[in-house]
Motif scaffolding. Sequence first.
Motif, mmCIF file in Angstrom:
data_model
loop_
_atom_site.group_PDB
_atom_site.id
_atom_site.type_symbol
_atom_site.label_atom_id
_atom_site.label_comp_id
_atom_site.label_asym_id
_atom_site.label_seq_id
_atom_site.Cartn_x
_atom_site.Cartn_y
_atom_site.Cartn_z
ATOM 1 N N TRP A 123 5.456 73.565 6.575
ATOM 2 C CA TRP A 123 4.643 72.855 7.564
ATOM 3 C C TRP A 123 3.160 73.147 7.348
ATOM 4 C CZ3 TRP A 123 4.423 68.803 10.333
ATOM 5 C CH2 TRP A 123 3.517 68.689 11.384
ATOM 6 N N ASP A 124 2.813 74.428 7.214
ATOM 7 C CA ASP A 124 1.402 74.780 7.028
ATOM 8 C C ASP A 124 0.862 74.264 5.700
ATOM 9 O OD1 ASP A 124 0.722 75.984 9.469
ATOM 10 O OD2 ASP A 124 1.605 77.889 8.860
ATOM 11 N N MET A 125 1.659 74.300 4.644
ATOM 12 C CA MET A 125 1.205 73.767 3.362
ATOM 13 C C MET A 125 0.988 72.251 3.458
ATOM 14 S SD MET A 125 0.619 76.285 1.457
ATOM 15 C CE MET A 125 0.303 75.448 -0.075
ATOM 16 N N PHE A 126 1.881 71.562 4.163
ATOM 17 C CA PHE A 126 1.705 70.122 4.383
ATOM 18 C C PHE A 126 0.403 69.863 5.135
ATOM 19 C CE2 PHE A 126 2.011 66.753 7.583
ATOM 20 C CZ PHE A 126 2.021 65.642 6.754
ATOM 21 N N LEU A 127 0.147 70.619 6.203
ATOM 22 C CA LEU A 127 -1.066 70.408 6.993
ATOM 23 C C LEU A 127 -2.332 70.709 6.194
ATOM 24 C CD1 LEU A 127 -0.081 71.736 10.536
ATOM 25 C CD2 LEU A 127 -0.372 69.357 9.800
ATOM 26 N N ILE A 128 -2.303 71.740 5.364
ATOM 27 C CA ILE A 128 -3.453 72.049 4.515
ATOM 28 C C ILE A 128 -3.730 70.871 3.577
ATOM 29 C CG2 ILE A 128 -4.299 73.504 2.619
ATOM 30 C CD1 ILE A 128 -2.776 75.857 4.017
ATOM 31 N N GLY A 129 -2.695 70.403 2.895
ATOM 32 C CA GLY A 129 -2.860 69.271 1.978
ATOM 33 C C GLY A 129 -3.291 68.001 2.691
ATOM 34 N N PHE A 130 -2.701 67.738 3.839
ATOM 35 C CA PHE A 130 -3.029 66.543 4.625
ATOM 36 C C PHE A 130 -4.495 66.578 5.056
ATOM 37 C CE2 PHE A 130 -2.529 63.965 8.629
ATOM 38 C CZ PHE A 130 -2.121 62.794 8.013
ATOM 39 N N ALA A 131 -4.949 67.735 5.540
ATOM 40 C CA ALA A 131 -6.340 67.873 5.975
ATOM 41 C C ALA A 131 -7.304 67.740 4.804
ATOM 42 C CB ALA A 131 -6.538 69.215 6.687
ATOM 43 N N LEU A 132 -6.983 68.357 3.679
ATOM 44 C CA LEU A 132 -7.855 68.257 2.502
ATOM 45 C C LEU A 132 -7.920 66.817 1.990
ATOM 46 C CD1 LEU A 132 -6.935 71.532 0.593
ATOM 47 C CD2 LEU A 132 -9.079 71.018 1.802
ATOM 48 N N TRP A 133 -6.805 66.112 2.028
ATOM 49 C CA TRP A 133 -6.764 64.705 1.634
ATOM 50 C C TRP A 133 -7.677 63.892 2.541
ATOM 51 C CZ3 TRP A 133 -3.080 60.605 3.551
ATOM 52 C CH2 TRP A 133 -3.136 59.454 2.765
ATOM 53 N N GLY A 134 -7.608 64.158 3.836
ATOM 54 C CA GLY A 134 -8.459 63.453 4.793
ATOM 55 C C GLY A 134 -9.940 63.738 4.620
ATOM 56 N N LEU A 135 -10.280 64.886 4.092
ATOM 57 C CA LEU A 135 -11.686 65.215 3.822
ATOM 58 C C LEU A 135 -12.137 64.665 2.470
ATOM 59 C CD1 LEU A 135 -11.630 68.868 5.136
ATOM 60 C CD2 LEU A 135 -12.907 66.967 6.153
ATOM 61 N N TYR A 136 -11.224 64.640 1.507
ATOM 62 C CA TYR A 136 -11.572 64.177 0.166
ATOM 63 C C TYR A 136 -11.757 62.661 0.101
ATOM 64 C CZ TYR A 136 -11.034 62.774 -4.670
ATOM 65 O OH TYR A 136 -11.223 62.176 -5.882
ATOM 66 N N LEU A 137 -10.850 61.923 0.709
ATOM 67 C CA LEU A 137 -10.892 60.460 0.614
ATOM 68 C C LEU A 137 -12.256 59.855 0.954
ATOM 69 C CD1 LEU A 137 -7.570 58.882 1.912
ATOM 70 C CD2 LEU A 137 -8.757 58.393 -0.200
ATOM 71 N N PRO A 138 -12.860 60.213 2.068
ATOM 72 C CA PRO A 138 -14.120 59.565 2.438
ATOM 73 C C PRO A 138 -15.368 60.321 1.977
ATOM 74 C CG PRO A 138 -13.357 60.823 4.290
ATOM 75 C CD PRO A 138 -12.332 60.996 3.200
ATOM 76 N N VAL A 139 -15.261 61.238 1.039
ATOM 77 C CA VAL A 139 -16.407 62.076 0.677
ATOM 78 C C VAL A 139 -17.611 61.232 0.235
ATOM 79 C CG1 VAL A 139 -15.860 62.548 -1.758
ATOM 80 C CG2 VAL A 139 -17.008 64.283 -0.383
ATOM 81 N N ARG A 140 -17.397 60.108 -0.432
ATOM 82 C CA ARG A 140 -18.508 59.251 -0.884
ATOM 83 C C ARG A 140 -19.143 58.488 0.277
ATOM 84 N NH1 ARG A 140 -20.498 61.816 -4.308
ATOM 85 N NH2 ARG A 140 -19.149 62.424 -5.996
ATOM 86 N N ILE A 141 -18.446 58.346 1.356
ATOM 87 C CA ILE A 141 -19.042 57.734 2.548
ATOM 88 C C ILE A 141 -20.050 58.709 3.158
ATOM 89 C CG2 ILE A 141 -18.570 56.997 4.929
ATOM 90 C CD1 ILE A 141 -15.870 55.912 3.889
#
Length: 153
Positions: A123-141
Motif C-alpha cells: 500500500w505504501d509503495m503504491f502511494l509513493i509511486g502514485f504521488a510521484l507520478w502525480g508530481l512528475y506528469l505536470p512538471v512542465r506546467i
Amino acid sequence: MKKHAWLIPFAYGAMVLGAALYWAIAGTPFDKATYELAMGMSWEAMIESSNPKLPVLLSALVRELGGNFGLVSGVLIMAVAATAFRNGEKWAWWALWVLPLHSALDLYTVWRYDALSAKSFLWDMFLIGFALWGLYLPVRIFFPGKGQKENRS
C-alpha cells in the motif's frame, strides 16, 4: 493528460479521506496485521485481553490517530489539488511533495516497530509511486523550459 494531472493528488486525498472515514466509523484499521505485529498478539486477543482498558484504548487510538488525522489531511490535500495545483501555482507543486514523504514516513514507522506486513508495504509503495507520478506528469506546467510559454494542455 497533463491538464488533468491534478486529479492524481486529488485521488490521493480522496483515498486518505476514505480510509479515515472507515477507521472513524468501524474503529478498526484495514491492515490489522500491523497492530498484531507491533503488539505481539492477534487483534482478537487484544480485544479479548484481560486488561479491560486495552480494547477501549486500542479502539480510541485507531479512530483518533487514523480517523481524525486522515479526515483533515484528505480534505486539505483535495482542496490544494483542486485549486492551486490545478491552476499551476508552483507553491502547490512543492507543497504536495508531502504526499510521497507521508507514505515513506508511514512505511519507515511501521518497519521500525517490526510491524511491516505485505499489505502495508504494498500500500505504501503504491502511494509513493502514485504521488510521484502525480508530481512528475505536470512538471512542465509548473516549470516550463526557457523560452517556453506555460502550456496547460
